[in-house]
Design a protein around this motif. Structure first.
Motif, PDB file in Angstrom:
ATOM      1  N   ILE A  79       0.834  -1.206   0.000  1.00  0.00           N
ATOM      2  CA  ILE A  79       0.000   0.000   0.000  1.00  0.00           C
ATOM      3  C   ILE A  79       0.874   1.263   0.000  1.00  0.00           C
ATOM      4  O   ILE A  79       0.628   2.214  -0.756  1.00  0.00           O
ATOM      5  N   ASN A  80       1.906   1.258   0.830  1.00  0.00           N
ATOM      6  CA  ASN A  80       2.746   2.455   0.962  1.00  0.00           C
ATOM      7  C   ASN A  80       3.623   2.703  -0.266  1.00  0.00           C
ATOM      8  O   ASN A  80       4.079   3.834  -0.475  1.00  0.00           O
ATOM      9  N   ASN A  81       3.855   1.657  -1.060  1.00  0.00           N
ATOM     10  CA  ASN A  81       4.694   1.813  -2.252  1.00  0.00           C
ATOM     11  C   ASN A  81       3.920   2.271  -3.484  1.00  0.00           C
ATOM     12  O   ASN A  81       4.502   2.450  -4.558  1.00  0.00           O
ATOM     13  N   LYS A  82       2.610   2.460  -3.346  1.00  0.00           N
ATOM     14  CA  LYS A  82       1.828   2.995  -4.460  1.00  0.00           C
ATOM     15  C   LYS A  82       2.168   4.473  -4.668  1.00  0.00           C
ATOM     16  O   LYS A  82       2.658   5.146  -3.761  1.00  0.00           O
ATOM     17  N   THR A  83       1.903   4.963  -5.873  1.00  0.00           N
ATOM     18  CA  THR A  83       2.269   6.346  -6.213  1.00  0.00           C
ATOM     19  C   THR A  83       1.300   7.340  -5.569  1.00  0.00           C
ATOM     20  O   THR A  83       0.395   7.884  -6.214  1.00  0.00           O
ATOM     21  N   LYS A  84       1.514   7.569  -4.288  1.00  0.00           N
ATOM     22  CA  LYS A  84       0.672   8.479  -3.511  1.00  0.00           C
ATOM     23  C   LYS A  84       1.392   8.801  -2.202  1.00  0.00           C
ATOM     24  O   LYS A  84       2.247   8.018  -1.743  1.00  0.00           O
ATOM     25  N   PRO A  85       1.058   9.905  -1.587  1.00  0.00           N
ATOM     26  CA  PRO A  85       1.587  10.166  -0.244  1.00  0.00           C
ATOM     27  C   PRO A  85       1.081   9.115   0.744  1.00  0.00           C
ATOM     28  O   PRO A  85      -0.024   8.568   0.571  1.00  0.00           O
ATOM     29  N   LEU A  86       1.849   8.821   1.755  1.00  0.00           N
ATOM     30  CA  LEU A  86       1.456   7.825   2.756  1.00  0.00           C
ATOM     31  C   LEU A  86       0.100   8.176   3.370  1.00  0.00           C
ATOM     32  O   LEU A  86      -0.133   9.309   3.801  1.00  0.00           O
ATOM     33  N   GLY A  87      -0.781   7.197   3.378  1.00  0.00           N
ATOM     34  CA  GLY A  87      -2.077   7.368   4.020  1.00  0.00           C
ATOM     35  C   GLY A  87      -3.077   8.210   3.264  1.00  0.00           C
ATOM     36  O   GLY A  87      -4.181   8.477   3.763  1.00  0.00           O
ATOM     37  N   SER A  88      -2.760   8.628   2.061  1.00  0.00           N
ATOM     38  CA  SER A  88      -3.611   9.596   1.360  1.00  0.00           C
ATOM     39  C   SER A  88      -4.909   9.000   0.813  1.00  0.00           C
ATOM     40  O   SER A  88      -5.814   9.746   0.446  1.00  0.00           O
ATOM     41  N   LEU A  89      -5.005   7.677   0.765  1.00  0.00           N
ATOM     42  CA  LEU A  89      -6.279   7.063   0.378  1.00  0.00           C
ATOM     43  C   LEU A  89      -7.123   6.686   1.601  1.00  0.00           C
ATOM     44  O   LEU A  89      -8.136   6.010   1.480  1.00  0.00           O
ATOM     45  N   GLY A  90      -6.671   7.150   2.749  1.00  0.00           N
ATOM     46  CA  GLY A  90      -7.479   7.081   3.958  1.00  0.00           C
ATOM     47  C   GLY A  90      -8.054   5.721   4.263  1.00  0.00           C
ATOM     48  O   GLY A  90      -7.364   4.702   4.317  1.00  0.00           O
ATOM     49  N   ARG A  91      -9.373   5.700   4.452  1.00  0.00           N
ATOM     50  CA  ARG A  91     -10.078   4.475   4.864  1.00  0.00           C
ATOM     51  C   ARG A  91      -9.935   3.359   3.841  1.00  0.00           C
ATOM     52  O   ARG A  91      -9.988   2.172   4.205  1.00  0.00           O
ATOM     53  N   LEU A  92      -9.727   3.689   2.574  1.00  0.00           N
ATOM     54  CA  LEU A  92      -9.546   2.648   1.565  1.00  0.00           C
ATOM     55  C   LEU A  92      -8.285   1.831   1.825  1.00  0.00           C
ATOM     56  O   LEU A  92      -8.212   0.649   1.481  1.00  0.00           O
ATOM     57  N   THR A 115      -6.939   1.043   4.888  1.00  0.00           N
ATOM     58  CA  THR A 115      -7.199   0.054   5.937  1.00  0.00           C
ATOM     59  C   THR A 115      -8.141  -1.026   5.440  1.00  0.00           C
ATOM     60  O   THR A 115      -8.036  -2.188   5.831  1.00  0.00           O
ATOM     61  N   LEU A 116      -9.069  -0.640   4.546  1.00  0.00           N
ATOM     62  CA  LEU A 116      -9.988  -1.620   3.971  1.00  0.00           C
ATOM     63  C   LEU A 116      -9.229  -2.608   3.085  1.00  0.00           C
ATOM     64  O   LEU A 116      -9.471  -3.828   3.151  1.00  0.00           O
ATOM     65  N   ALA A 117      -8.309  -2.117   2.276  1.00  0.00           N
ATOM     66  CA  ALA A 117      -7.507  -3.006   1.432  1.00  0.00           C
ATOM     67  C   ALA A 117      -6.706  -3.984   2.279  1.00  0.00           C
ATOM     68  O   ALA A 117      -6.611  -5.180   1.964  1.00  0.00           O
ATOM     69  N   ALA A 118      -6.125  -3.486   3.366  1.00  0.00           N
ATOM     70  CA  ALA A 118      -5.354  -4.364   4.255  1.00  0.00           C
ATOM     71  C   ALA A 118      -6.253  -5.410   4.901  1.00  0.00           C
ATOM     72  O   ALA A 118      -5.866  -6.586   5.028  1.00  0.00           O
ATOM     73  N   GLN A 119      -7.464  -5.010   5.287  1.00  0.00           N
ATOM     74  CA  GLN A 119      -8.407  -5.967   5.879  1.00  0.00           C
ATOM     75  C   GLN A 119      -8.776  -7.050   4.874  1.00  0.00           C
ATOM     76  O   GLN A 119      -8.810  -8.241   5.207  1.00  0.00           O
ATOM     77  N   LEU A 120      -9.052  -6.658   3.647  1.00  0.00           N
ATOM     78  CA  LEU A 120      -9.397  -7.626   2.613  1.00  0.00           C
ATOM     79  C   LEU A 120      -8.248  -8.615   2.396  1.00  0.00           C
ATOM     80  O   LEU A 120      -8.463  -9.825   2.241  1.00  0.00           O
ATOM     81  N   GLY A 121      -7.028  -8.103   2.394  1.00  0.00           N
ATOM     82  CA  GLY A 121      -5.875  -8.966   2.211  1.00  0.00           C
ATOM     83  C   GLY A 121      -5.716  -9.977   3.328  1.00  0.00           C
ATOM     84  O   GLY A 121      -5.396 -11.157   3.086  1.00  0.00           O
TER      85      GLY A 121
END
Length: 344
Positions: free
Chosen positions: A22-35, A37-43
């Motif tokens: 998640i953190n290696n995606k092209t975005k600032p850390l945490g910038s997709l917010g709740r999505l 934590t949701l992605a991590a939960q799904l994983g």
């Protein structure tokens, strides 16, 4: 009866792998917010860093409640079967939202006080034509409770896909849900009882009095299954069984509003790890839902002022699951896109 064992999803190694992805995606850390934590939960649920939202389905369980004889609803009991007919005719809000979001919809007769006969699109799992009046006696027998739980588990066992959403229909079921909430959380009854289908202030007071008298009659009932049998509905019990089985099968559970959450409350008291598998679609405007979510430590995705039920919140939250899965699977990394990382 045998209830499923639900394993916690906790996995330190996988959690770190998901966080890194998640953190290696092209975005600032945490910038997709709740999505994020949701992605991590799904994983964690699916035990992978490449998650799938495949063949999502919503189960709508319908049942009648004997306690409506006490004047606890603004609508007559016939509305339950009439709304089931509306579901089958593809005319309800849940039909619209499920179709809009590419989600299969299954309508289950868990205990409606009506004879439908064999109908395309209707799953007949009727335990009885409605529960008994819990103002007078327990809503269901232990045998009926076990039948409802087993039917719910069997429905999910045969269901394909990675996501199961839950919805319900049953005149009087906010009364049952409020009684369950009060008994299992210990919160004051006044904080559990709401307007349901649109009761006046006087109607809400009447509803609270009916529940209070019934609770006083059953003060010794504390076990979650005994609480469910005493105050619940066949649709609530069948949902609880379906939820337990879905989590055992490591499916994502999309939790709708007040009544659906009361079924989960029972399931969570039996198997606390079920909460790892739950995505809470929204916080409804029904009095008590916010406090029930807080009691479960839940963070809902949406706040839309909904209080319809039917699984509508589950259907509306489904695109957010797709978004979480898709960004995790498809979004470029800093390395693949040759984008510079932060200097901090």
């Amino acid at each position: 009866m045998h209830l499923p064992y639900i394993a916690p999803t906790a996995d330190a190694v996988l959690s770190q792998a998901l966080l890194d992805a998640i953190n290696n995606k092209t975005k600032p850390l945490g910038s997709l917010g709740r999505l994020e934590t949701l992605a991590a939960q799904l994983g964690l649920i699916q035990r992978t860093t490449r998650v799938r939202i495949a063949d999502p389905a919503i189960l709508v369980f319908a049942g009648d409640h004997g306690v409506v004889a006490e004047g606890v609803s603004a609508y007559p009991q016939d509305v339950t079967w009439q709304m089931v007919e509306n579901f089958l005719a593809d005319g309800a809000a849940i039909n619209v939202f499920a179709r809009q979001n590419g989600c299969a919809l299954h309508v289950v007769d868990a205990g409606v006080n009506h004879v439908f006969g064999e109908r395309p699109g209707l799953l007949d799992r009727k335990v009885a034509p409605g529960t008994r009046n819990f103002a007078v006696e327990a809503a269901m027998t232990r045998a009926q409770l076990e039948t409802a739980l087993e039917q719910g588990m069997a429905l999910v066992r045969d269901l394909p896909g990675t996501v199961v959403g839950f919805g319900e229909m049953g005149i009087g079921n906010t009364t049952a849900a409020a009684a369950i909430m009060h008994k299992l959380t210990g919160l004051p009854l006044s904080e559990c009882v709401g307007a349901g289908t649109g009761l006046s202030a006087e109607g809400i007071q009447r509803k609270q009095q009916v529940i209070a008298a019934a609770v006083a009659r059953h003060t010794d009932i504390t076990d979650p299954l005994d609480v469910l049998a005493t105050f619940g509905g066949f649709e609530i019990a069948m949902m609880a069984g379906a939820m337990l089985k879905a989590a055992e099968l490591r499916k994502v559970l999309l939790i709708d509003g007040f009544i659906v959450t009361s079924a989960l409350l029972v399931a969570a008291r039996l198997q606390p790890a079920i909460l790892d598998y739950c995505v809470f679609a929204h916080c409804s405007n029904e009095n008590g839902h916010r406090l029930m979510l807080e009691a479960l430590g839940a963070e809902p995705l949406l706040q839309l002022g909904l209080r319809l039920g039917e699984g509508t919140g589950s259907a509306l939250a489904l695109p957010l699951l797709h978004a979480a899965a898709n960004f995790l699977n498809e979004m470029a990394t800093f390395a693949s896109a040759q984008v510079s990382t932060s200097a901090q």
